[in-house]
Design a protein around this motif. Sequence first.
Motif, PDB file in Angstrom:
ATOM      1  N   GLY A   2      36.390 -13.491  -8.088  1.00 46.82           N
ATOM      2  CA  GLY A   2      35.745 -12.128  -6.749  1.00 46.82           C
ATOM      3  C   GLY A   2      34.372 -11.996  -7.213  1.00 46.82           C
ATOM      4  N   ARG A  39      34.211 -12.528  -1.236  1.00 46.07           N
ATOM      5  CA  ARG A  39      35.967 -11.188  -2.282  1.00 46.07           C
ATOM      6  C   ARG A  39      35.027 -10.604  -3.131  1.00 46.07           C
ATOM      7  NH1 ARG A  39      38.841 -17.324  -2.265  1.00 46.07           N
ATOM      8  NH2 ARG A  39      39.854 -16.141  -5.125  1.00 46.07           N
ATOM      9  N   ASP A  41      36.339  -8.820  -6.547  1.00 45.84           N
ATOM     10  CA  ASP A  41      38.100  -8.910  -8.208  1.00 45.84           C
ATOM     11  C   ASP A  41      38.853  -7.652  -7.037  1.00 45.84           C
ATOM     12  OD1 ASP A  41      36.619 -10.108  -9.645  1.00 45.84           O
ATOM     13  OD2 ASP A  41      35.521  -8.447 -10.349  1.00 45.84           O
ATOM     14  N   ASN A  42      40.166  -8.906  -7.369  1.00 48.13           N
ATOM     15  CA  ASN A  42      41.895  -7.845  -7.486  1.00 48.13           C
ATOM     16  C   ASN A  42      41.396  -6.435  -8.134  1.00 48.13           C
ATOM     17  OD1 ASN A  42      42.677  -8.476  -9.755  1.00 48.13           O
ATOM     18  ND2 ASN A  42      43.146  -9.377  -9.714  1.00 48.13           N
ATOM     19  N   GLU A  43      42.439  -5.695  -7.728  1.00 50.82           N
ATOM     20  CA  GLU A  43      42.748  -4.493  -7.667  1.00 50.82           C
ATOM     21  C   GLU A  43      42.635  -3.934  -9.535  1.00 50.82           C
ATOM     22  OE1 GLU A  43      44.765  -2.401  -5.263  1.00 50.82           O
ATOM     23  OE2 GLU A  43      44.028  -2.752  -2.957  1.00 50.82           O
ATOM     24  N   ARG A  58      42.909   0.884  -5.285  1.00 49.56           N
ATOM     25  CA  ARG A  58      43.274   0.868  -4.004  1.00 49.56           C
ATOM     26  C   ARG A  58      43.049   1.945  -2.955  1.00 49.56           C
ATOM     27  NH1 ARG A  58      48.017   1.478  -5.247  1.00 49.56           N
ATOM     28  NH2 ARG A  58      48.389  -0.626  -6.703  1.00 49.56           N
ATOM     29  N   ARG A  72      42.153  -6.594   4.267  1.00 50.03           N
ATOM     30  CA  ARG A  72      42.687  -7.611   3.250  1.00 50.03           C
ATOM     31  C   ARG A  72      43.231  -8.749   3.750  1.00 50.03           C
ATOM     32  NH1 ARG A  72      44.241  -1.790   1.883  1.00 50.03           N
ATOM     33  NH2 ARG A  72      43.392  -1.732  -0.004  1.00 50.03           N
ATOM     34  N   GLY A  77      42.873 -12.229  -0.735  1.00 53.90           N
ATOM     35  CA  GLY A  77      42.833 -10.925  -1.305  1.00 53.90           C
ATOM     36  C   GLY A  77      41.774 -10.192   0.090  1.00 53.90           C
ATOM     37  N   THR A  78      40.892  -9.309  -0.708  1.00 54.60           N
ATOM     38  CA  THR A  78      40.294  -8.339  -0.393  1.00 54.60           C
ATOM     39  C   THR A  78      38.607  -8.745   0.062  1.00 54.60           C
ATOM     40  OG1 THR A  78      40.848  -7.044  -1.421  1.00 54.60           O
ATOM     41  CG2 THR A  78      38.726  -5.684  -0.227  1.00 54.60           C
TER      42      THR A  78
END
Length: 246
Positions: A2, A39, A41-43, A58, A72, A77-78
């Motif tokens: 990310g 992208r 970073d994940n949550e 979130r 998403r 990922g986001t």
Amino acid sequence: MGTRLDIDLDRSSPVPLYFQVAEQIAEAIRRGDLVPGSRLDNEILLADRLGLSRPTIRQAIQYLVDKGLLVRKRGVGTQVVHGQVKRTVELTSLYDDLRRAGQEPGTKVLCLEPTGASDEIAAVLGVPPGTEVLRLERVRYAAGEPLALLHNWLPAGLGPLSAQALEERGLYELLRSAGVRMRVANQRIGARAATPAEARLLDERRGAPLLTMVRTTYDDQGRAVEHGSHVYRASHYSLEVTLIER
């Protein structure tokens, strides 16, 4: 991996933390620090790095997904969807505005044909009903994403317009090069839900909000030279108006 984001939180502020996070991500998108396709970073990583709970992160991300700035994707990922196209209200074409903003405009011509003017179109263009006019339907793309569905009606004989020329240049540019001197336009802006056909062409869900724009353009003799009825994806497009006190 990310994209690394610098986010400063004011924990003493009455502004909710999720909203502070969301606004700073949105600002990074507006500035171009986060380009379409980047992208996040994940949550869990984001929450750990900022010292926030996962539900707070979130909520921030869901807020931006609802605004159409993030999406998403399963297994990816986001991601940043798109920086909104902001358009100042001037007598310019969407094509010119997109090119100026570095948004790589693209066009697909769906229809370019002579047709008899309906009562409504005839009244707008100042010709008798049934008079032959040129009907044009296009999808306009920005950075590879569908942005708008454009319908135009023009009096016959303004100049040669081919599908190939309309896929390479904007309508106003082609009219100007044919000697049409556009001076003024009346424009009405509204909003409504996308029809199933519009949703399909614009890659939106059925019933998604669309901005509508109806515009009639006149030349320096006061003749109507173009009437447009367009719809824009509200998630990707906004209008910016400067108001001056007289």
